[in-house]
Motif scaffolding. Structure first.
Motif, PDB file in Angstrom:
ATOM      1  N   ASP A  50       0.776  -1.413   0.193  1.00  0.00           N
ATOM      2  CA  ASP A  50       0.309   0.352  -0.521  1.00  0.00           C
ATOM      3  C   ASP A  50       0.322   1.324   0.108  1.00  0.00           C
ATOM      4  O   ASP A  50       1.571   1.153   0.818  1.00  0.00           O
ATOM      5  CB  ASP A  50      -0.709   0.184   0.891  1.00  0.00           C
ATOM      6  CG  ASP A  50      -0.297   0.775   2.363  1.00  0.00           C
ATOM      7  OD1 ASP A  50      -0.903   2.090   3.281  1.00  0.00           O
ATOM      8  OD2 ASP A  50       0.591  -0.382   3.254  1.00  0.00           O
ATOM      9  N   SER A  52       1.324   3.791   1.754  1.00  0.00           N
ATOM     10  CA  SER A  52       1.679   4.530   3.420  1.00  0.00           C
ATOM     11  C   SER A  52       2.656   2.783   3.691  1.00  0.00           C
ATOM     12  O   SER A  52       3.425   3.554   4.068  1.00  0.00           O
ATOM     13  CB  SER A  52       0.841   4.273   4.090  1.00  0.00           C
ATOM     14  OG  SER A  52       0.581   2.570   5.173  1.00  0.00           O
ATOM     15  N   ARG A  54       2.950   0.630   4.658  1.00  0.00           N
ATOM     16  CA  ARG A  54       2.223   0.064   5.620  1.00  0.00           C
ATOM     17  C   ARG A  54       2.131  -1.398   6.274  1.00  0.00           C
ATOM     18  O   ARG A  54       2.882  -2.266   6.493  1.00  0.00           O
ATOM     19  CB  ARG A  54       1.224   0.694   6.911  1.00  0.00           C
ATOM     20  CG  ARG A  54       1.054   0.073   7.941  1.00  0.00           C
ATOM     21  CD  ARG A  54      -0.194   0.365   8.839  1.00  0.00           C
ATOM     22  NE  ARG A  54       0.167   2.050   9.512  1.00  0.00           N
ATOM     23  CZ  ARG A  54      -0.208   3.542   8.694  1.00  0.00           C
ATOM     24  NH1 ARG A  54      -1.833   3.014   7.997  1.00  0.00           N
ATOM     25  NH2 ARG A  54       0.352   4.464   8.840  1.00  0.00           N
ATOM     26  N   VAL A  95      -4.496   1.215   2.059  1.00  0.00           N
ATOM     27  CA  VAL A  95      -4.214   2.227   3.228  1.00  0.00           C
ATOM     28  C   VAL A  95      -4.877   1.685   5.130  1.00  0.00           C
ATOM     29  O   VAL A  95      -4.442   2.070   5.641  1.00  0.00           O
ATOM     30  CB  VAL A  95      -4.081   3.199   2.787  1.00  0.00           C
ATOM     31  CG1 VAL A  95      -2.861   4.001   2.560  1.00  0.00           C
ATOM     32  CG2 VAL A  95      -5.247   4.248   3.106  1.00  0.00           C
ATOM     33  N   ASN A 266       4.629   7.199  -7.190  1.00  0.00           N
ATOM     34  CA  ASN A 266       3.748   7.485  -5.803  1.00  0.00           C
ATOM     35  C   ASN A 266       3.326   8.889  -5.644  1.00  0.00           C
ATOM     36  O   ASN A 266       2.902   9.541  -7.300  1.00  0.00           O
ATOM     37  CB  ASN A 266       5.131   7.712  -4.643  1.00  0.00           C
ATOM     38  CG  ASN A 266       6.079   8.506  -4.884  1.00  0.00           C
ATOM     39  OD1 ASN A 266       5.995   9.330  -5.631  1.00  0.00           O
ATOM     40  ND2 ASN A 266       7.160   8.321  -3.696  1.00  0.00           N
ATOM     41  N   SER A 305       6.291   3.234  -1.864  1.00  0.00           N
ATOM     42  CA  SER A 305       5.761   3.777  -1.001  1.00  0.00           C
ATOM     43  C   SER A 305       5.705   5.409  -1.156  1.00  0.00           C
ATOM     44  O   SER A 305       6.784   5.917  -1.840  1.00  0.00           O
ATOM     45  CB  SER A 305       5.841   3.715   0.582  1.00  0.00           C
ATOM     46  OG  SER A 305       7.580   4.563   0.857  1.00  0.00           O
ATOM     47  N   ASP A 306       4.857   6.401  -0.520  1.00  0.00           N
ATOM     48  CA  ASP A 306       4.988   7.865  -0.533  1.00  0.00           C
ATOM     49  C   ASP A 306       6.453   8.322   0.045  1.00  0.00           C
ATOM     50  O   ASP A 306       7.101   9.115  -0.346  1.00  0.00           O
ATOM     51  CB  ASP A 306       4.177   8.687  -0.282  1.00  0.00           C
ATOM     52  CG  ASP A 306       2.821   7.917  -0.908  1.00  0.00           C
ATOM     53  OD1 ASP A 306       2.345   7.953  -1.865  1.00  0.00           O
ATOM     54  OD2 ASP A 306       1.237   8.461  -0.085  1.00  0.00           O
ATOM     55  N   SER A 307       6.764   7.235   0.827  1.00  0.00           N
ATOM     56  CA  SER A 307       8.231   7.979   1.734  1.00  0.00           C
ATOM     57  C   SER A 307       9.375   7.542   0.520  1.00  0.00           C
ATOM     58  O   SER A 307      10.660   7.604   0.932  1.00  0.00           O
ATOM     59  CB  SER A 307       7.770   7.164   3.263  1.00  0.00           C
ATOM     60  OG  SER A 307       7.908   6.496   3.130  1.00  0.00           O
TER      61      SER A 307
END
Length: 322
Positions: A50, A52, A54, A95, A266, A305-307
């Motif tokens: 996902d 995030s 996570r 998420v 992302n 992920s977005d990060s």
């Protein structure tokens, strides 16, 4: 020579040698780890992660041949959605840890399904459909998928309450498939028809959340489709190249030339692509907007992920967030 269509922006990559030098240097900024194994189950490839970072999911099998779905939460493995005798494959997770995919049990089709917690629900077919597969889910719980009908395939969206809505097949084409759904409900995929040799051509399509469709620009008018979308930016393959599309302007950008496969995108517009040189192991590159290419590591990446964490089929996690 490949002809460039109007509105098609080309990102020129460095030579192979220079790219490898930049990638090797940048890779030092990334850390790597593994997801924890799930006891009593044989490890199988991770199929989705996902945005995030996570949750990750995989099809799992025990030594008796029983199949189920495993989910990782913050890197720790959990057992989820055990199936009786049959087949099940998870294709996406959001998420909120909702998982979607397809399968069958005891010789009967389960078709498209959604799972919340340990409860799996078969998604209903729209009128005229014979079967279905769920391929993607967004943060709101909208699910994109593919249905088969007597005339071919067609995209479909299920609402968070599981109500199906078939997506229109573009005029002049006979089949279509949804590949991903953005958080605003926009769906990307392809549509096509069989050519004189019986091969299915693929043209890139976007289905806005408010209805209708648009064909996206492509240099290869027979074999192009976006496979992932996030915040209005899609990534996919245009013939033998990897490309991205800005859905606000319907413009296309070449990301990589031949011997590469599209990965993920992302929220910040960063990409992963997997380079597959002949007679050499595949390598996934992490491309941050406005920065040099980073070599995230060997193998096929299935999520970003977005990060900036890159997730691999083999349970590797590369963190290029810094």
């Amino acid at each position: 020579m490949r002809r460039t269509s109007a509105g098609f922006a080309v990102l020129a990559l460095a030579s192979t040698a220079l790219l490898q030098v930049q990638s090797a240097a940048a890779a030092e900024a990334c850390s790597d780890s593994y997801l924890t194994p799930l006891a009593s189950w044989e490890r199988s490839p991770i199929t989705a992660a996902d945005p995030s970072g996570r949750y990750q999911v995989a099809q799992l099998g025990d030594r008796t041949g029983r199949l189920g779905v495993g989910i990782w939460r913050n890197g720790v493995a959990e057992t989820m959605i055990p199936l009786l005798d049959g087949y099940i494959e998870p294709l996406d997770v959001n998420v909120r840890a909702e998982v979607v995919g397809f399968g069958y049990a005891s010789g009967e089709s389960v078709g498209a399904w959604r799972a919340r917690g340990t409860q799996r629900t078969t998604l209903p077919l729209p009128a005229g459909a014979d079967s279905a597969k769920a391929v993607a889910i967004n943060a709101a719980g909208e699910v994109a998928g593919v249905i088969t009908t007597a005339s071919g395939s067609q995209g479909v969206v299920w609402s968070p309450s599981n109500e199906p809505r078939a997506l229109p097949v573009p005029d002049g084409l006979t089949s279509a498939e949804a590949k991903d759904i953005d958080d605003d409900g926009t769906v990307v995929g392809f549509a096509g028809k069989q050519d004189q040799f019986g091969m299915l051509t693929r043209q890139p399509v976007v289905w806005p959340a408010d209805g209708g469709y648009r064909l996206l620009p492509a240099t290869d008018q027979a074999y192009t489709w976006p496979s992932a979308v996030r915040n209005g930016i899609a990534i996919g393959e245009d013939g033998q190249s990897v490309a991205s599309w800005n859905l606000a302007t319907d413009t296309e950008t070449l990301i990589a030339a031949t011997e590469a496969r599209a990965g993920d995108v992302n929220a910040g517009g960063d990409f992963t692509i997997t380079r597959t040189p002949s007679a050499a192991p595949a390598v996934t590159d992490f491309i941050r907007r406005g920065q040099p290419v980073r070599a995230a590591g060997p193998g096929y990446a299935i999520g970003l992920s977005d990060s900036g964490r890159v997730y691999y089929e083999d349970h590797h996690v590369f963190d290029c967030g810094s």
